[in-house]
Design a protein around this motif. Sequence first.
Motif, mmCIF file in Angstrom:
data_model
loop_
_atom_site.group_PDB
_atom_site.id
_atom_site.type_symbol
_atom_site.label_atom_id
_atom_site.label_comp_id
_atom_site.label_asym_id
_atom_site.label_seq_id
_atom_site.Cartn_x
_atom_site.Cartn_y
_atom_site.Cartn_z
ATOM 1 N N ALA A 69 11.995 -0.654 -8.828
ATOM 2 C CA ALA A 69 13.091 -0.338 -9.743
ATOM 3 C C ALA A 69 13.383 -1.517 -10.670
ATOM 4 N N ALA A 70 13.112 -2.725 -10.180
ATOM 5 C CA ALA A 70 13.298 -3.924 -10.993
ATOM 6 C C ALA A 70 12.163 -4.129 -11.992
ATOM 7 N N GLY A 71 11.133 -3.268 -11.919
ATOM 8 C CA GLY A 71 10.008 -3.386 -12.838
ATOM 9 C C GLY A 71 8.970 -4.395 -12.421
ATOM 10 N N ARG A 72 9.033 -4.823 -11.138
ATOM 11 C CA ARG A 72 8.084 -5.830 -10.664
ATOM 12 C C ARG A 72 6.870 -5.169 -10.029
ATOM 13 N N PRO A 73 5.651 -5.596 -10.368
ATOM 14 C CA PRO A 73 4.471 -5.154 -9.620
ATOM 15 C C PRO A 73 4.577 -5.634 -8.178
ATOM 16 N N VAL A 74 4.040 -4.843 -7.245
ATOM 17 C CA VAL A 74 4.213 -5.129 -5.820
ATOM 18 C C VAL A 74 2.862 -5.170 -5.114
ATOM 19 N N VAL A 75 2.714 -6.174 -4.245
ATOM 20 C CA VAL A 75 1.551 -6.270 -3.358
ATOM 21 C C VAL A 75 2.080 -6.288 -1.929
ATOM 22 N N SER A 76 1.484 -5.468 -1.063
ATOM 23 C CA SER A 76 1.960 -5.354 0.315
ATOM 24 C C SER A 76 0.815 -5.402 1.304
ATOM 25 N N THR A 123 2.403 -5.559 -15.546
ATOM 26 C CA THR A 123 3.568 -5.178 -16.341
ATOM 27 C C THR A 123 3.159 -4.698 -17.736
ATOM 28 N N ARG A 124 1.929 -5.007 -18.127
ATOM 29 C CA ARG A 124 1.436 -4.509 -19.426
ATOM 30 C C ARG A 124 0.790 -3.131 -19.313
ATOM 31 N N ASP A 125 0.776 -2.581 -18.081
ATOM 32 C CA ASP A 125 0.153 -1.274 -17.833
ATOM 33 C C ASP A 125 1.215 -0.184 -17.981
ATOM 34 N N ALA A 126 1.257 0.441 -19.140
ATOM 35 C CA ALA A 126 2.278 1.452 -19.431
ATOM 36 C C ALA A 126 2.151 2.662 -18.518
ATOM 37 N N ASP A 127 0.922 3.015 -18.147
ATOM 38 C CA ASP A 127 0.717 4.178 -17.272
ATOM 39 C C ASP A 127 1.290 3.908 -15.885
ATOM 40 N N TRP A 128 1.070 2.703 -15.338
ATOM 41 C CA TRP A 128 1.642 2.346 -14.039
ATOM 42 C C TRP A 128 3.163 2.395 -14.083
ATOM 43 N N GLN A 129 3.760 1.869 -15.146
ATOM 44 C CA GLN A 129 5.213 1.872 -15.248
ATOM 45 C C GLN A 129 5.759 3.288 -15.357
ATOM 46 N N ARG A 130 5.057 4.135 -16.114
ATOM 47 C CA ARG A 130 5.511 5.533 -16.262
ATOM 48 C C ARG A 130 5.447 6.256 -14.931
ATOM 49 N N ARG A 131 4.332 6.125 -14.214
ATOM 50 C CA ARG A 131 4.174 6.819 -12.935
ATOM 51 C C ARG A 131 5.173 6.288 -11.904
ATOM 52 N N GLY A 158 1.087 3.267 -1.724
ATOM 53 C CA GLY A 158 -0.316 2.896 -1.910
ATOM 54 C C GLY A 158 -1.166 4.074 -2.353
ATOM 55 N N GLU A 159 -0.935 5.227 -1.708
ATOM 56 C CA GLU A 159 -1.724 6.416 -2.040
ATOM 57 C C GLU A 159 -1.478 6.887 -3.473
ATOM 58 N N LEU A 160 -0.281 6.631 -3.988
ATOM 59 C CA LEU A 160 0.035 6.995 -5.371
ATOM 60 C C LEU A 160 -0.364 5.901 -6.362
ATOM 61 N N ASN A 161 -0.951 4.825 -5.840
ATOM 62 C CA ASN A 161 -1.388 3.694 -6.669
ATOM 63 C C ASN A 161 -0.220 3.062 -7.428
ATOM 64 N N LEU A 162 0.928 3.019 -6.767
ATOM 65 C CA LEU A 162 2.100 2.353 -7.338
ATOM 66 C C LEU A 162 2.227 0.931 -6.807
ATOM 67 N N VAL A 163 1.729 0.714 -5.580
ATOM 68 C CA VAL A 163 1.757 -0.593 -4.920
ATOM 69 C C VAL A 163 0.347 -0.920 -4.462
ATOM 70 N N GLN A 164 -0.081 -2.161 -4.656
ATOM 71 C CA GLN A 164 -1.400 -2.590 -4.173
ATOM 72 C C GLN A 164 -1.293 -2.986 -2.699
ATOM 73 N N ILE A 165 -2.287 -2.573 -1.933
ATOM 74 C CA ILE A 165 -2.318 -2.853 -0.494
ATOM 75 C C ILE A 165 -3.434 -3.847 -0.203
ATOM 76 N N ALA A 166 -3.121 -4.888 0.565
ATOM 77 C CA ALA A 166 -4.109 -5.918 0.875
ATOM 78 C C ALA A 166 -3.909 -6.403 2.305
ATOM 79 N N ALA A 167 -5.003 -6.502 3.052
ATOM 80 C CA ALA A 167 -4.913 -6.845 4.474
ATOM 81 C C ALA A 167 -5.196 -8.312 4.772
#
Length: 372
Positions: A278-285, A321-329, A296-305
Amino acid sequence: MWQRPQHLMSRFAQHSRVFYVEEPFFHADDLIEPHLETKERQNGLKVLVVHLPNRLRPDEAAAEQAQFEVLSRYFDEQGISNFIGWYYTPMALGKSRHFKPALTVYDCMDELAAFKFAPPALREREQELFEKADLVFTGGHTLYEAKRQQHPDAHPFPSSIDKDHFGQARREMAEPADQAGIAHPRVGFFGVVDERLDIELLGQLAEAHPEWQFVIIGPVVKIDPATLPRHANIHYLGGKDYQELPAYLRGWEVATLLFADNESTKFISPTKTPEYLAAGRPVVSTPIRDVVRPYGELNLVQIAATAGEFGRAIAKALTQTRDADWQRRTDEYLATISWDLTWEQMVDLMQSRLQAKTTAAPTAAAASMSVS
Protein backbone atom coordinates in the motif's frame (compact mmCIF):
# COMPACT_ATOMS: atom_id res chain seq x y z
CA MET A 1 2.37 -2.48 17.86
CA TRP A 2 -0.83 -1.36 16.09
CA GLN A 3 -1.93 -4.62 14.53
CA ARG A 4 -4.94 -6.88 14.05
CA PRO A 5 -6.43 -6.56 17.58
CA GLN A 6 -6.21 -2.77 17.50
CA HIS A 7 -7.67 -2.51 13.98
CA LEU A 8 -10.65 -4.71 14.86
CA MET A 9 -11.36 -3.60 18.42
CA SER A 10 -11.23 0.11 17.52
CA ARG A 11 -13.92 -0.61 14.91
CA PHE A 12 -16.09 -2.52 17.38
CA ALA A 13 -15.72 0.42 19.77
CA GLN A 14 -17.46 2.69 17.27
CA HIS A 15 -20.66 0.66 17.75
CA SER A 16 -20.54 -0.79 21.26
CA ARG A 17 -18.58 -0.82 24.49
CA VAL A 18 -15.28 -2.67 24.29
CA PHE A 19 -13.23 -3.76 27.30
CA TYR A 20 -9.80 -5.11 26.39
CA VAL A 21 -8.38 -7.16 29.27
CA GLU A 22 -4.59 -7.24 29.29
CA GLU A 23 -2.18 -9.41 31.25
CA PRO A 24 -2.02 -8.63 35.00
CA PHE A 25 0.63 -6.37 36.47
CA PHE A 26 2.46 -7.93 39.42
CA HIS A 27 3.90 -5.51 41.94
CA ALA A 28 7.31 -6.13 43.50
CA ASP A 29 5.83 -6.18 47.00
CA ASP A 30 2.61 -7.04 48.87
CA LEU A 31 1.62 -3.49 49.77
CA ILE A 32 -1.43 -3.49 47.48
CA GLU A 33 -4.52 -5.64 47.20
CA PRO A 34 -5.85 -6.82 43.82
CA HIS A 35 -7.43 -3.89 42.00
CA LEU A 36 -8.20 -2.67 38.50
CA GLU A 37 -6.56 0.02 36.38
CA THR A 38 -8.58 1.34 33.41
CA LYS A 39 -7.11 3.23 30.47
CA GLU A 40 -9.24 4.83 27.76
CA ARG A 41 -8.22 4.47 24.13
CA GLN A 42 -9.58 5.31 20.67
CA ASN A 43 -13.40 5.49 20.37
CA GLY A 44 -13.82 5.04 24.10
CA LEU A 45 -12.33 1.54 24.18
CA LYS A 46 -11.21 0.70 27.70
CA VAL A 47 -8.03 -1.25 28.45
CA LEU A 48 -8.27 -3.13 31.75
CA VAL A 49 -5.22 -4.19 33.76
CA VAL A 50 -5.58 -6.06 37.04
CA HIS A 51 -2.84 -5.18 39.56
CA LEU A 52 -1.76 -8.03 41.81
CA PRO A 53 0.54 -8.28 44.86
CA ASN A 54 3.81 -10.15 44.55
CA ARG A 55 2.60 -13.00 46.79
CA LEU A 56 0.28 -14.21 43.98
CA ARG A 57 3.04 -14.40 41.38
CA PRO A 58 4.01 -18.06 42.05
CA ASP A 59 0.40 -19.22 42.49
CA GLU A 60 -1.18 -19.17 39.03
CA ALA A 61 -4.57 -20.48 40.16
CA ALA A 62 -4.86 -17.89 42.95
CA ALA A 63 -3.74 -15.10 40.59
CA GLU A 64 -6.36 -16.12 38.02
CA GLN A 65 -9.08 -16.28 40.70
CA ALA A 66 -8.12 -12.82 41.94
CA GLN A 67 -8.33 -11.45 38.41
CA PHE A 68 -11.73 -13.08 37.92
CA GLU A 69 -13.07 -11.51 41.10
CA VAL A 70 -11.75 -8.03 40.25
CA LEU A 71 -13.12 -8.19 36.70
CA SER A 72 -16.48 -9.60 37.86
CA ARG A 73 -16.99 -6.68 40.26
CA TYR A 74 -16.09 -4.19 37.56
CA PHE A 75 -18.39 -5.72 34.94
CA ASP A 76 -21.24 -5.80 37.48
CA GLU A 77 -20.64 -2.13 38.22
CA GLN A 78 -20.74 -1.40 34.48
CA GLY A 79 -24.04 -3.25 34.11
CA ILE A 80 -22.60 -5.79 31.68
CA SER A 81 -24.78 -8.88 31.43
CA ASN A 82 -25.20 -9.49 27.68
CA PHE A 83 -21.80 -9.55 26.02
CA ILE A 84 -19.48 -11.26 23.54
CA GLY A 85 -16.29 -12.95 24.74
CA TRP A 86 -13.44 -12.39 22.28
CA TYR A 87 -10.14 -14.22 22.82
CA TYR A 88 -6.66 -13.64 21.41
CA THR A 89 -4.97 -16.18 23.66
CA PRO A 90 -6.29 -19.36 25.27
CA MET A 91 -4.31 -18.46 28.39
CA ALA A 92 -6.95 -15.81 29.16
CA LEU A 93 -9.38 -18.62 30.00
CA GLY A 94 -7.92 -18.89 33.48
CA LYS A 95 -9.45 -15.59 34.58
CA SER A 96 -12.57 -15.74 32.40
CA ARG A 97 -13.84 -19.31 32.00
CA HIS A 98 -16.65 -18.71 34.47
CA PHE A 99 -18.08 -15.77 32.55
CA LYS A 100 -21.18 -16.52 30.46
CA PRO A 101 -20.92 -14.66 27.14
CA ALA A 102 -23.78 -14.75 24.64
CA LEU A 103 -21.19 -15.62 21.99
CA THR A 104 -17.55 -16.68 22.22
CA VAL A 105 -15.09 -15.87 19.43
CA TYR A 106 -11.48 -17.07 19.23
CA ASP A 107 -9.52 -14.84 16.84
CA CYS A 108 -6.46 -17.05 16.38
CA MET A 109 -3.72 -14.82 14.97
CA ASP A 110 -0.81 -17.28 15.22
CA GLU A 111 0.16 -20.77 16.27
CA LEU A 112 1.08 -19.44 19.70
CA ALA A 113 2.28 -22.78 21.05
CA ALA A 114 5.15 -22.68 18.53
CA PHE A 115 6.46 -19.35 19.83
CA LYS A 116 9.53 -19.05 22.02
CA PHE A 117 8.72 -19.26 25.77
CA ALA A 118 5.12 -20.35 25.10
CA PRO A 119 3.39 -21.48 28.34
CA PRO A 120 3.35 -25.30 28.66
CA ALA A 121 -0.41 -25.26 29.28
CA LEU A 122 -1.20 -23.37 26.08
CA ARG A 123 -2.15 -26.36 23.92
CA GLU A 124 -4.43 -27.76 26.64
CA ARG A 125 -6.07 -24.37 27.13
CA GLU A 126 -6.58 -24.02 23.39
CA GLN A 127 -8.51 -27.29 23.30
CA GLU A 128 -10.69 -25.94 26.10
CA LEU A 129 -11.24 -22.74 24.14
CA PHE A 130 -12.18 -24.69 21.00
CA GLU A 131 -14.92 -26.41 23.03
CA LYS A 132 -16.16 -23.07 24.36
CA ALA A 133 -15.93 -21.03 21.12
CA ASP A 134 -18.89 -20.55 18.80
CA LEU A 135 -16.64 -19.15 16.07
CA VAL A 136 -12.94 -19.40 15.28
CA PHE A 137 -11.30 -16.80 13.04
CA THR A 138 -7.75 -17.34 11.84
CA GLY A 139 -5.09 -14.84 10.84
CA GLY A 140 -4.35 -16.60 7.54
CA HIS A 141 -5.18 -19.51 5.26
CA THR A 142 -2.39 -21.81 6.44
CA LEU A 143 -3.52 -21.41 10.03
CA TYR A 144 -7.12 -21.99 8.93
CA GLU A 145 -6.16 -25.31 7.33
CA ALA A 146 -4.81 -26.42 10.72
CA LYS A 147 -7.58 -25.03 12.94
CA ARG A 148 -10.51 -26.21 10.83
CA GLN A 149 -9.49 -29.73 11.85
CA GLN A 150 -10.08 -28.70 15.46
CA HIS A 151 -13.24 -26.58 15.21
CA PRO A 152 -16.28 -27.03 12.92
CA ASP A 153 -16.92 -23.30 12.51
CA ALA A 154 -13.53 -21.86 11.56
CA HIS A 155 -13.08 -19.05 9.01
CA PRO A 156 -9.91 -17.57 7.47
CA PHE A 157 -9.40 -13.82 7.77
CA PRO A 158 -5.90 -13.01 6.47
CA SER A 159 -4.14 -9.82 7.45
CA SER A 160 -5.60 -6.72 5.89
CA ILE A 161 -4.60 -3.06 5.60
CA ASP A 162 -5.46 0.51 6.33
CA LYS A 163 -4.71 1.69 2.78
CA ASP A 164 -5.13 5.38 3.49
CA HIS A 165 -2.65 5.27 6.37
CA PHE A 166 0.14 3.47 4.52
CA GLY A 167 -0.72 5.18 1.24
CA GLN A 168 0.69 8.36 2.77
CA ALA A 169 4.12 6.96 1.88
CA ARG A 170 3.35 7.58 -1.80
CA ARG A 171 3.22 11.33 -1.15
CA GLU A 172 5.81 13.81 0.05
CA MET A 173 6.56 13.37 3.75
CA ALA A 174 9.24 14.71 6.06
CA GLU A 175 12.15 12.31 6.53
CA PRO A 176 12.45 11.02 10.13
CA ALA A 177 15.56 12.44 11.76
CA ASP A 178 17.13 9.08 12.66
CA GLN A 179 16.77 7.82 9.07
CA ALA A 180 17.71 11.01 7.22
CA GLY A 181 21.44 10.43 7.44
CA ILE A 182 21.35 6.87 6.12
CA ALA A 183 22.58 6.51 2.54
CA HIS A 184 20.57 5.06 -0.34
CA PRO A 185 19.52 2.57 -1.56
CA ARG A 186 17.72 1.48 1.60
CA VAL A 187 16.27 -1.98 2.20
CA GLY A 188 13.84 -1.97 5.11
CA PHE A 189 11.97 -4.18 7.57
CA PHE A 190 9.55 -3.24 10.34
CA GLY A 191 8.09 -5.57 12.94
CA VAL A 192 9.00 -7.28 16.17
CA VAL A 193 12.62 -8.44 16.12
CA ASP A 194 12.34 -11.89 17.69
CA GLU A 195 12.94 -15.55 16.89
CA ARG A 196 10.97 -15.20 13.66
CA LEU A 197 13.50 -12.82 12.10
CA ASP A 198 16.19 -14.57 10.06
CA ILE A 199 19.19 -12.76 11.51
CA GLU A 200 21.60 -15.07 9.68
CA LEU A 201 20.06 -14.09 6.34
CA LEU A 202 20.21 -10.41 7.32
CA GLY A 203 23.90 -10.72 8.14
CA GLN A 204 24.67 -12.55 4.89
CA LEU A 205 22.87 -9.92 2.82
CA ALA A 206 24.61 -7.04 4.57
CA GLU A 207 28.02 -8.64 4.09
CA ALA A 208 27.42 -9.51 0.43
CA HIS A 209 25.97 -6.09 -0.44
CA PRO A 210 27.79 -3.28 1.38
CA GLU A 211 26.32 -0.89 -1.20
CA TRP A 212 22.85 -1.35 0.34
CA GLN A 213 21.72 0.04 3.70
CA PHE A 214 19.47 -2.22 5.81
CA VAL A 215 17.01 -0.35 8.06
CA ILE A 216 15.44 -2.48 10.82
CA ILE A 217 12.55 -0.96 12.78
CA GLY A 218 11.02 -2.71 15.78
CA PRO A 219 11.58 -3.70 19.39
CA VAL A 220 13.96 -6.59 20.17
CA VAL A 221 11.95 -9.22 22.06
CA LYS A 222 12.79 -12.70 23.43
CA ILE A 223 16.24 -12.81 21.79
CA ASP A 224 19.59 -11.51 22.99
CA PRO A 225 20.40 -8.23 21.17
CA ALA A 226 24.04 -9.34 21.17
CA THR A 227 23.14 -12.06 18.64
CA LEU A 228 22.04 -9.52 16.02
CA PRO A 229 24.47 -8.93 13.11
CA ARG A 230 26.34 -5.65 13.55
CA HIS A 231 27.56 -4.73 10.07
CA ALA A 232 28.13 -1.04 9.32
CA ASN A 233 25.28 -1.07 6.78
CA ILE A 234 22.66 -2.42 9.21
CA HIS A 235 20.78 0.25 11.14
CA TYR A 236 18.59 -0.77 14.11
CA LEU A 237 16.26 2.16 14.76
CA GLY A 238 14.16 0.55 17.51
CA GLY A 239 10.38 0.55 17.87
CA LYS A 240 8.29 3.30 16.26
CA ASP A 241 4.73 4.47 16.66
CA TYR A 242 2.23 3.20 14.09
CA GLN A 243 1.63 6.77 12.94
CA GLU A 244 5.33 7.17 12.07
CA LEU A 245 5.69 4.10 9.84
CA PRO A 246 4.61 5.66 6.49
CA ALA A 247 7.35 8.31 6.78
CA TYR A 248 9.98 5.60 7.27
CA LEU A 249 8.57 3.50 4.44
CA ARG A 250 8.70 6.44 2.04
CA GLY A 251 12.46 6.59 2.52
CA TRP A 252 13.04 2.95 1.52
CA GLU A 253 13.61 1.62 -1.97
CA VAL A 254 12.68 -1.97 -1.05
CA ALA A 255 10.73 -3.52 1.85
CA THR A 256 11.44 -7.03 3.08
CA LEU A 257 9.93 -9.92 5.00
CA LEU A 258 13.08 -11.44 6.49
CA PHE A 259 11.41 -14.36 8.22
CA ALA A 260 13.23 -17.51 9.20
CA ASP A 261 11.98 -20.98 8.29
CA ASN A 262 11.05 -22.39 11.69
CA GLU A 263 8.10 -23.56 13.77
CA SER A 264 7.15 -20.02 14.82
CA THR A 265 6.74 -18.86 11.19
CA LYS A 266 4.95 -21.89 9.76
CA PHE A 267 1.47 -20.40 10.19
CA ILE A 268 2.07 -16.63 10.13
CA SER A 269 0.27 -14.26 7.78
CA PRO A 270 2.32 -11.05 8.01
CA THR A 271 0.22 -7.89 8.25
CA LYS A 272 3.15 -5.96 6.84
CA THR A 273 2.86 -7.59 3.38
CA PRO A 274 -0.11 -5.51 2.19
CA GLU A 275 1.07 -2.54 4.28
CA TYR A 276 4.37 -2.42 2.38
CA LEU A 277 2.51 -2.71 -0.94
CA ALA A 278 0.00 0.00 0.00
CA ALA A 279 3.00 2.26 0.59
CA GLY A 280 4.12 1.58 -2.98
CA ARG A 281 7.23 -0.32 -1.93
CA PRO A 282 8.44 -3.39 -3.86
CA VAL A 283 8.61 -6.39 -1.51
CA VAL A 284 10.95 -9.37 -1.22
CA SER A 285 10.01 -12.19 1.15
CA THR A 286 11.26 -15.54 2.31
CA PRO A 287 8.83 -18.35 1.32
CA ILE A 288 6.21 -17.86 4.04
CA ARG A 289 3.16 -19.82 2.83
CA ASP A 290 0.67 -17.02 3.36
CA VAL A 291 2.92 -14.65 1.42
CA VAL A 292 3.52 -17.12 -1.42
CA ARG A 293 -0.27 -17.52 -1.55
CA PRO A 294 -1.53 -15.14 -2.88
CA TYR A 295 1.19 -12.48 -3.24
CA GLY A 296 3.92 -14.61 -4.78
CA GLU A 297 1.54 -16.50 -7.05
CA LEU A 298 0.12 -13.20 -8.31
CA ASN A 299 3.67 -11.93 -8.92
CA LEU A 300 3.11 -8.98 -6.59
CA VAL A 301 5.88 -10.00 -4.16
CA GLN A 302 9.19 -11.68 -5.02
CA ILE A 303 9.93 -14.87 -3.09
CA ALA A 304 13.50 -15.88 -2.26
CA ALA A 305 14.76 -18.72 -0.07
CA THR A 306 18.54 -18.21 0.06
CA ALA A 307 20.81 -15.22 0.53
CA GLY A 308 21.85 -15.39 -3.12
CA GLU A 309 18.26 -15.48 -4.34
CA PHE A 310 17.28 -12.74 -1.92
CA GLY A 311 20.08 -10.48 -3.13
CA ARG A 312 19.10 -10.95 -6.76
CA ALA A 313 15.45 -10.29 -5.92
CA ILE A 314 16.36 -7.05 -4.10
CA ALA A 315 18.39 -5.95 -7.14
CA LYS A 316 15.32 -6.51 -9.32
CA ALA A 317 13.05 -4.80 -6.79
CA LEU A 318 15.20 -1.68 -6.89
CA THR A 319 13.85 -1.05 -10.39
CA GLN A 320 10.30 -2.24 -9.75
CA THR A 321 8.79 1.13 -8.90
CA ARG A 322 9.20 2.00 -12.58
CA ASP A 323 7.04 -1.02 -13.53
CA ALA A 324 3.60 0.47 -14.17
CA ASP A 325 2.03 -2.95 -14.74
CA TRP A 326 3.23 -4.23 -11.33
CA GLN A 327 1.86 -1.12 -9.62
CA ARG A 328 -1.49 -1.43 -11.41
CA ARG A 329 -1.90 -5.12 -10.54
CA THR A 330 -0.84 -4.46 -6.94
CA ASP A 331 -3.39 -1.69 -6.50
CA GLU A 332 -6.13 -3.79 -8.10
CA TYR A 333 -5.49 -6.54 -5.55
CA LEU A 334 -5.28 -4.14 -2.61
CA ALA A 335 -8.66 -2.71 -3.61
CA THR A 336 -10.20 -6.08 -2.66
CA ILE A 337 -9.04 -6.02 1.00
CA SER A 338 -9.43 -3.68 3.96
CA TRP A 339 -9.86 -3.88 7.73
CA ASP A 340 -13.33 -2.40 7.30
CA LEU A 341 -14.33 -5.27 5.02
CA THR A 342 -12.75 -7.86 7.33
CA TRP A 343 -14.62 -6.41 10.30
CA GLU A 344 -17.94 -6.36 8.40
CA GLN A 345 -17.56 -10.01 7.35
CA MET A 346 -16.76 -11.03 10.93
CA VAL A 347 -19.81 -9.14 12.22
CA ASP A 348 -22.06 -10.88 9.67
CA LEU A 349 -20.91 -14.28 10.92
CA MET A 350 -21.32 -13.25 14.55
CA GLN A 351 -24.84 -11.92 14.01
CA SER A 352 -25.79 -15.10 12.19
CA ARG A 353 -24.55 -17.30 15.07
CA LEU A 354 -26.21 -15.09 17.67
CA GLN A 355 -29.51 -15.29 15.81
CA ALA A 356 -29.22 -19.07 15.53
CA LYS A 357 -28.52 -19.39 19.28
CA THR A 358 -31.43 -17.07 20.14
CA THR A 359 -33.77 -19.10 17.94
CA ALA A 360 -32.52 -22.39 19.36
CA ALA A 361 -32.95 -21.36 23.01
CA PRO A 362 -36.80 -21.21 23.07
CA THR A 363 -36.97 -24.46 21.15
CA ALA A 364 -34.73 -26.18 23.69
CA ALA A 365 -36.77 -24.73 26.56
CA ALA A 366 -40.03 -25.96 25.02
CA ALA A 367 -38.56 -29.42 24.52
CA SER A 368 -37.47 -29.51 28.16
CA MET A 369 -40.96 -28.53 29.35
CA SER A 370 -42.64 -31.20 27.22
CA VAL A 371 -40.28 -33.88 28.57
CA SER A 372 -40.96 -32.89 32.17
